[in-house]
Design a protein around this motif. Sequence first.
Motif, mmCIF file in Angstrom:
data_model
loop_
_atom_site.group_PDB
_atom_site.id
_atom_site.type_symbol
_atom_site.label_atom_id
_atom_site.label_comp_id
_atom_site.label_asym_id
_atom_site.label_seq_id
_atom_site.Cartn_x
_atom_site.Cartn_y
_atom_site.Cartn_z
ATOM 1 N N VAL A 160 27.458 19.566 -13.388
ATOM 2 C CA VAL A 160 27.455 18.102 -13.277
ATOM 3 C C VAL A 160 26.020 17.589 -13.223
ATOM 4 O O VAL A 160 25.631 16.675 -13.962
ATOM 5 C CB VAL A 160 28.228 17.649 -12.017
ATOM 6 N N ASN A 161 25.213 18.186 -12.346
ATOM 7 C CA ASN A 161 23.840 17.705 -12.173
ATOM 8 C C ASN A 161 22.948 18.068 -13.347
ATOM 9 O O ASN A 161 22.055 17.299 -13.717
ATOM 10 C CB ASN A 161 23.263 18.259 -10.868
ATOM 11 N N ALA A 162 23.195 19.231 -13.949
ATOM 12 C CA ALA A 162 22.419 19.597 -15.138
ATOM 13 C C ALA A 162 22.699 18.625 -16.281
ATOM 14 O O ALA A 162 21.780 18.188 -16.984
ATOM 15 C CB ALA A 162 22.768 21.028 -15.559
ATOM 16 N N GLY A 163 23.976 18.267 -16.463
ATOM 17 C CA GLY A 163 24.325 17.309 -17.509
ATOM 18 C C GLY A 163 23.735 15.943 -17.248
ATOM 19 O O GLY A 163 23.212 15.289 -18.166
ATOM 20 N N ALA A 164 23.806 15.477 -15.996
ATOM 21 C CA ALA A 164 23.229 14.174 -15.652
ATOM 22 C C ALA A 164 21.735 14.166 -15.920
ATOM 23 O O ALA A 164 21.188 13.219 -16.498
ATOM 24 C CB ALA A 164 23.512 13.860 -14.184
ATOM 25 N N ASP A 353 6.258 16.791 -16.376
ATOM 26 C CA ASP A 353 7.444 16.470 -17.159
ATOM 27 C C ASP A 353 7.911 17.678 -17.970
ATOM 28 O O ASP A 353 9.117 17.934 -18.082
ATOM 29 C CB ASP A 353 7.139 15.286 -18.083
ATOM 30 N N ILE A 354 6.967 18.422 -18.529
ATOM 31 C CA ILE A 354 7.320 19.632 -19.288
ATOM 32 C C ILE A 354 7.990 20.656 -18.378
ATOM 33 O O ILE A 354 9.027 21.252 -18.719
ATOM 34 C CB ILE A 354 6.062 20.240 -19.940
ATOM 35 N N ILE A 355 7.420 20.851 -17.182
ATOM 36 C CA ILE A 355 7.966 21.842 -16.255
ATOM 37 C C ILE A 355 9.383 21.483 -15.840
ATOM 38 O O ILE A 355 10.302 22.321 -15.895
ATOM 39 C CB ILE A 355 7.051 21.975 -15.005
ATOM 40 N N ILE A 356 9.593 20.222 -15.434
ATOM 41 C CA ILE A 356 10.923 19.849 -14.941
ATOM 42 C C ILE A 356 11.931 19.705 -16.072
ATOM 43 O O ILE A 356 13.138 19.626 -15.829
ATOM 44 C CB ILE A 356 10.883 18.544 -14.104
ATOM 45 N N PRO A 360 14.705 23.925 -16.114
ATOM 46 C CA PRO A 360 16.180 23.867 -15.996
ATOM 47 C C PRO A 360 16.897 24.264 -17.283
ATOM 48 O O PRO A 360 17.925 24.951 -17.236
ATOM 49 C CB PRO A 360 16.447 22.386 -15.658
ATOM 50 N N ILE A 361 16.364 23.821 -18.432
ATOM 51 C CA ILE A 361 17.021 24.167 -19.701
ATOM 52 C C ILE A 361 16.945 25.668 -19.949
ATOM 53 O O ILE A 361 17.894 26.280 -20.451
ATOM 54 C CB ILE A 361 16.389 23.384 -20.869
ATOM 55 N N ALA A 362 15.810 26.284 -19.589
ATOM 56 C CA ALA A 362 15.668 27.733 -19.753
ATOM 57 C C ALA A 362 16.682 28.483 -18.893
ATOM 58 O O ALA A 362 17.292 29.471 -19.338
ATOM 59 C CB ALA A 362 14.237 28.160 -19.397
ATOM 60 N N ILE A 363 16.885 28.015 -17.661
ATOM 61 C CA ILE A 363 17.854 28.656 -16.761
ATOM 62 C C ILE A 363 19.270 28.537 -17.313
ATOM 63 O O ILE A 363 20.041 29.503 -17.342
ATOM 64 C CB ILE A 363 17.768 28.037 -15.349
ATOM 65 N N LEU A 392 20.006 22.210 -30.602
ATOM 66 C CA LEU A 392 19.740 20.770 -30.702
ATOM 67 C C LEU A 392 18.952 20.279 -29.484
ATOM 68 O O LEU A 392 17.984 19.513 -29.623
ATOM 69 C CB LEU A 392 21.071 20.017 -30.817
ATOM 70 N N ILE A 393 19.344 20.720 -28.289
ATOM 71 C CA ILE A 393 18.631 20.328 -27.069
ATOM 72 C C ILE A 393 17.175 20.771 -27.121
ATOM 73 O O ILE A 393 16.252 19.981 -26.852
ATOM 74 C CB ILE A 393 19.321 20.946 -25.823
ATOM 75 N N TRP A 394 16.949 22.033 -27.479
ATOM 76 C CA TRP A 394 15.575 22.535 -27.540
ATOM 77 C C TRP A 394 14.770 21.808 -28.608
ATOM 78 O O TRP A 394 13.576 21.524 -28.411
ATOM 79 C CB TRP A 394 15.568 24.048 -27.806
ATOM 80 N N GLY A 395 15.411 21.471 -29.715
ATOM 81 C CA GLY A 395 14.704 20.730 -30.763
ATOM 82 C C GLY A 395 14.247 19.362 -30.277
ATOM 83 O O GLY A 395 13.093 18.948 -30.522
ATOM 84 N N ILE A 396 15.133 18.644 -29.569
ATOM 85 C CA ILE A 396 14.771 17.316 -29.048
ATOM 86 C C ILE A 396 13.670 17.437 -27.996
ATOM 87 O O ILE A 396 12.730 16.631 -27.966
ATOM 88 C CB ILE A 396 16.009 16.617 -28.456
ATOM 89 N N VAL A 397 13.779 18.458 -27.138
ATOM 90 C CA VAL A 397 12.775 18.643 -26.082
ATOM 91 C C VAL A 397 11.397 18.938 -26.684
ATOM 92 O O VAL A 397 10.381 18.375 -26.248
ATOM 93 C CB VAL A 397 13.203 19.778 -25.129
#
Length: 671
Positions: A160-164, A353-356, A360-363, A392-397
């Motif tokens: 839930v929190n990761a998606g938010a 901003d890069i770290i935060i 989480p995305i890497a985890i 797609l997520i990694w591409g946008i990031v």
Amino acid sequence: MSKTNNEFFETQVLGHPSGLFVLFFTEMWERFSFYGMRALLVLFLVSALGIGGWDWPRENALALYGTYLALLYLTPIIGGTLADKYLGNRRAIIIGAIIMTLGHASMAIESNPFFLYLGLGLLVVGTGFFKPNMSSFISILYKDFPEKKDGAYTIFYMGVNAGAFLGIMLCGYLGEILGWGWGFGLAGIFMLLGLLQFTFAQGIFGDVGSKPNKEDKKIETDDHTEIEDKLNPFTLLDKLLIVIISVAGLTWVINDPLSKIGTVNFLEFGGTDYSSHTIIVTLILFIYLLGSRILRYSPITRDKMLAVVIFAFFIIFFWASFEQAGGSMSIFAKDYTSRILSGNSALIFNIIDIIITVVPIAIITWVLFLLFKQTFKKYFLSNLILAFSFILIWGIVIWKIYNNFNTYSYEISYQTYQIQEGDALKEYAITSKTIVPENASLVEHSTVIRSANDFVNNDEISIIDIDKKGVNYKYLAPEKAELIDTNISATIVQKKDNEIEIPATWFLILNSLFIIAFAPLFSKWWESKYNPKPANKYAIGLFFLGIGFAFLAYGAAGIPQGAKTASVSIVWLILAYLFHTLGELCVSPVGLSYVSKLVPARMIAFMFGVWYLALAIGNKTSGQMGAMIDDITTKYDISTFFLIFTFVPMIIGVIAILINPVLKKLMHGVK
């Protein structure tokens, strides 16, 4: 133990069945979509027409926002009932996800009001099917393994929190940088991907949730309660009052934004607006219905139900203040907060901003890899869709990081004209459609814009005054400038040091970050001997909430009366979100668990409805109170506006402490 549950627990990821992580990612993408859209809605409605917004008054935008949130807490009552009796959890989840996908797709056509209203309506209906059935699905899957249920819900709420977090960050960024339709559209894409990966992994759940199962929904009660329930059926008057209250309340909730936005007012008769009369009468009837039902039970049962009503009363005030996050606090971030950083400050922010973002995305990507190892061959399509989602997520990031490091600041010059009108000297912008009067005098101005384009000195560009206040300008691409009559001709003077502008939606991710950071500490607190009593938890949560608004009130103290823009430090918003999250962590554990423990079987559905109604009232009130921002700012100042949200929760918190002995007595030993 059923064969189905044995199969469900065959494959393990992080000590839990891999099927749990199918639900984890389904919920994650749904929350991605919900919070991504929520972060943009109010900002889109109040933003200037020239940058794709609708330029609504803040009051209208917050009225619609409050109604949308309120309806989200009412439809799950219907969706959960339909799933229990007819559809089953899995079918209800799929139906809800399909409807929500269509809703997000409709909102992506943000230039047409019909599609935005249609999209919000579909999201409300879809959430009613989806939301109540995801949580209950886990409960059914783990019914033979109660010792694993707490851990399962912990992992689920991580999703839930990761998606938010991801939804607010990425939908918000695309919406503010590229255009609102991009943000709304991205929310819809991930809702669709979540639907597909869940649908193609259905086999992992066996036959659980495929059809209604009364045994799964059975509520265990003692014999005394069962006998007492049969003596208190819903009377004809009860049912009639429920219908009247439901129709009148729903009409008022929907009519509020309609009467402000357009010419439609369902509650106006003979030239008189009866909106206030309607909601007051509805609340009186509801209090009578609730009281009459409670009084028919034995003293002990009656006391327990009264305790639930008191908890519900507190929750109204909490959410009325907390949900300012997506409303007035987003407006404060947009119009009153200094979001421009340059030099070392910009560099430090970009690194943080890069770290935060990346960590989480890497985890979560690592969790996805573990799931792949267990299920890739058997559920190939579902895993393929998940893999595409993360690509797609990694591409946008990666694009977001690149764009942040390659956005430039330019000093530009542009002209206005001044003309004498009576006793006043008026000044006007010169747009592509302006015909400058012969007796006007030209005035040269300079300002700073930010753009990823690489301009050189003396380049001719078009800009727009995005707040129509002559203080905030944005570069317009040529194709947009041709479509907008209010574009202003400007000239590049020089390139300045790199600057960044923090998106107004960025601050909303702090809630998810702080939950992830502090939830383990609060969990330890609740398990210790210092675990507060329920009423004290509410009080602590309300105090934290008030402290958060106190920081905003203090930070805004220097903003003059009636000001529509300012540049206060981002520190005050960060502190506000920190304390609001601490308050949420105090309040969220109490809620529904006490409803299930305190309420007798026959009243459980009715009292769950009361609880969700309290949440709906709180969320609708958040919009109503947030809509006062302009009136209070004009009459007093914006600091006074936030002081209201400082003192009201704290006063309610004091009341919660004072009545704690009474609540303890009413609960009759229930913990």
